[in-house]
Design an enzyme around this catalytic site. Structure first.
Site, short mmCIF file in Angstrom:
data_model
loop_
_atom_site.label_atom_id
_atom_site.label_comp_id
_atom_site.label_asym_id
_atom_site.label_seq_id
_atom_site.Cartn_x
_atom_site.Cartn_y
_atom_site.Cartn_z
N SER A 23 0.85 -1.20 0.00
CA SER A 23 0.00 0.00 0.00
C SER A 23 0.88 1.24 0.00
O SER A 23 1.64 1.46 0.95
CB SER A 23 -0.90 0.01 1.24
OG SER A 23 -1.36 1.32 1.47
N HIS A 49 -1.28 -1.30 -4.35
CA HIS A 49 -2.54 -1.00 -3.66
C HIS A 49 -2.62 0.50 -3.41
O HIS A 49 -1.71 1.09 -2.80
CB HIS A 49 -2.57 -1.77 -2.33
CG HIS A 49 -3.85 -1.63 -1.57
ND1 HIS A 49 -4.98 -2.39 -1.84
CD2 HIS A 49 -4.19 -0.81 -0.55
CE1 HIS A 49 -5.95 -2.05 -1.01
NE2 HIS A 49 -5.50 -1.09 -0.21
N ASP A 55 -4.82 3.58 -1.88
CA ASP A 55 -5.87 3.92 -0.93
C ASP A 55 -6.43 5.31 -1.21
O ASP A 55 -5.79 6.31 -0.94
CB ASP A 55 -5.31 3.87 0.50
CG ASP A 55 -5.03 2.45 0.93
OD1 ASP A 55 -5.95 1.62 0.89
OD2 ASP A 55 -3.87 2.16 1.31
N MET A 99 -9.02 8.08 -0.26
CA MET A 99 -9.84 8.48 0.90
C MET A 99 -10.44 9.86 0.67
O MET A 99 -9.77 10.74 0.12
CB MET A 99 -8.98 8.51 2.16
CG MET A 99 -8.26 7.20 2.43
SD MET A 99 -7.46 7.23 4.03
CE MET A 99 -6.51 5.72 3.96
N HIS A 146 -8.45 0.95 -3.94
CA HIS A 146 -9.32 0.74 -2.77
C HIS A 146 -10.02 2.07 -2.49
O HIS A 146 -9.43 2.97 -1.91
CB HIS A 146 -8.44 0.28 -1.59
CG HIS A 146 -9.17 0.12 -0.30
ND1 HIS A 146 -8.52 -0.09 0.91
CD2 HIS A 146 -10.49 0.14 0.01
CE1 HIS A 146 -9.40 -0.21 1.87
NE2 HIS A 146 -10.61 -0.06 1.36
N MET A 194 -12.15 4.34 -0.56
CA MET A 194 -12.78 4.60 0.73
C MET A 194 -13.51 5.93 0.62
O MET A 194 -13.10 6.95 1.19
CB MET A 194 -11.70 4.64 1.83
CG MET A 194 -11.21 3.25 2.21
SD MET A 194 -9.65 3.27 3.09
CE MET A 194 -8.52 3.24 1.71
N MET A 247 -11.34 -5.87 5.66
CA MET A 247 -10.55 -4.90 6.42
C MET A 247 -10.24 -5.49 7.79
O MET A 247 -11.15 -5.87 8.52
CB MET A 247 -11.33 -3.58 6.60
CG MET A 247 -11.46 -2.72 5.37
SD MET A 247 -9.92 -2.33 4.51
CE MET A 247 -8.96 -1.50 5.77
N ASP A 292 -6.48 -6.44 4.54
CA ASP A 292 -5.85 -5.12 4.56
C ASP A 292 -5.85 -4.55 5.98
O ASP A 292 -6.91 -4.29 6.54
CB ASP A 292 -6.65 -4.20 3.62
CG ASP A 292 -6.03 -2.83 3.44
OD1 ASP A 292 -4.97 -2.55 4.03
OD2 ASP A 292 -6.62 -2.02 2.69
C1 DX5 Z 1 -6.10 1.65 5.67
C2 DX5 Z 1 -5.68 1.26 4.30
C3 DX5 Z 1 -4.55 0.33 4.23
C4 DX5 Z 1 -3.27 0.78 4.90
C5 DX5 Z 1 -2.66 -0.45 5.52
O1 DX5 Z 1 -7.30 2.33 5.60
O2 DX5 Z 1 -6.74 0.70 3.59
O3 DX5 Z 1 -4.30 -0.11 2.90
O4 DX5 Z 1 -2.34 1.38 4.03
O5 DX5 Z 1 -1.56 -0.08 6.24
P1 DX5 Z 1 -0.76 -1.08 7.20
O6 DX5 Z 1 -0.33 -2.22 6.34
O7 DX5 Z 1 0.35 -0.24 7.70
O8 DX5 Z 1 -1.73 -1.51 8.28
ZN ZN Z 2 -6.30 -0.26 1.58
#
Ligand code: DX5
Ligand code: ZN
Length: 219
Positions: A7, A32, A34, A36, A65, A67, A136, A174
């Site tokens: 990620s 990956h 993220d 947000m 991903h 969010m 998650m 994740d």
């Molecule tokens: C959190 C993200 C993850 C995050 C995971 O909302 O969806 O992808 O980057 O980070 P680690 O592996 O550090 O828990």
């Molecule tokens: Zn993620």
């Protein structure tokens, strides 16, 4: 097949292109990403222009991903930006079936994501529409959190649900995944592992982190 998906939330944002090239060379299977929106989750990250720029830095599939609340109006935008897998949260979609259909109509792999509190029955009637379910194992929004232990049993139940129906669906996990925590999660049935801090903050570098995770996941 075990897939490792670093990620980039934990990457050095001042050198994002180089970071994506580095994890590609280090043996990652997916990148990956993220996304947000500061609404569905209490944090903001990047959007389509950044994904479009990163598309040119790697041949690896981009695992987007989302969010974000109500992702429907943005599916086309993320598809055009270069996402290969497009993942939406079940909690964010009033008409989840329609949203997944829309992802498939854009010739992208559909992924559906469940927050830690969301039961597996919420995807019972869409399981045959997706390439991947993302469980998650932390509450989404931030990297570097601790793996929630109840996620392991949830993954095992999801694996049974998929196998009982003879489906070919990847189980991605994740949150809090490292070389140390990955073993039992893989044995429960997950085969795609997202890792932010576990890869980008590994003391021996990205290749070693990915190698260790793959080995401890059994392949
Ligand atoms: C959190 C993200 C993850 C995050 C995971 O909302 O969806 O992808 O980057 O980070 P680690 O592996 O550090 O828990
Ligand atoms: Zn993620």
């Amino acid at each position: 097949m075990v897939k490792i998906a670093p990620s980039i939330l934990s990457a050095d944002f001042t050198r994002l292109g180089d970071e994506v090239r580095a994890i590609s060379r280090a043996g990652a299977d997916y990148v990956h990403i993220d996304v947000m929106d500061g609404h569905f989750v209490p944090n903001l990250t990047f959007g389509p222009p950044v994904i479009k720029a990163l598309r040119g830095c790697t041949d690896l599939p981009l695992d987007v991903h989302l969010m974000i609340s109500n992702p429907d109006p943005y599916i086309a935008v993320y598809a055009e930006a270069g996402g290969d897998l497009i993942g939406v949260h079940a909690e964010a979609c009033t008409h989840l079936h329609r949203t997944l259909q829309c992802i498939r109509e854009h010739d992208k792999k559909a992924s559906v994501t469940l927050n830690p509190h969301t039961p597996l029955c919420s995807i019972e009637y869409v399981l045959d529409m997706v390439s991947q379910v993302l469980i998650m194992s932390v509450n989404p929004g931030f990297g570097g959190q601790k793996y929630i232990p109840a996620s392991t049993g949830k993954i095992a139940r999801l694996k049974k649900m998929i196998d009982d129906r003879g489906l070919n669906v990847d189980i991605e996990v994740d949150g809090g995944i490292t070389g140390d925590s990955i073993g039992p999660v893989a044995r429960a049935g997950a085969n795609v592992f997202v890792s932010g801090t576990g890869v980008f903050k590994h003391p021996e570098g990205y290749a070693e982190a990915i190698k260790e995770m793959r080995k401890n996941a059994g392949g």
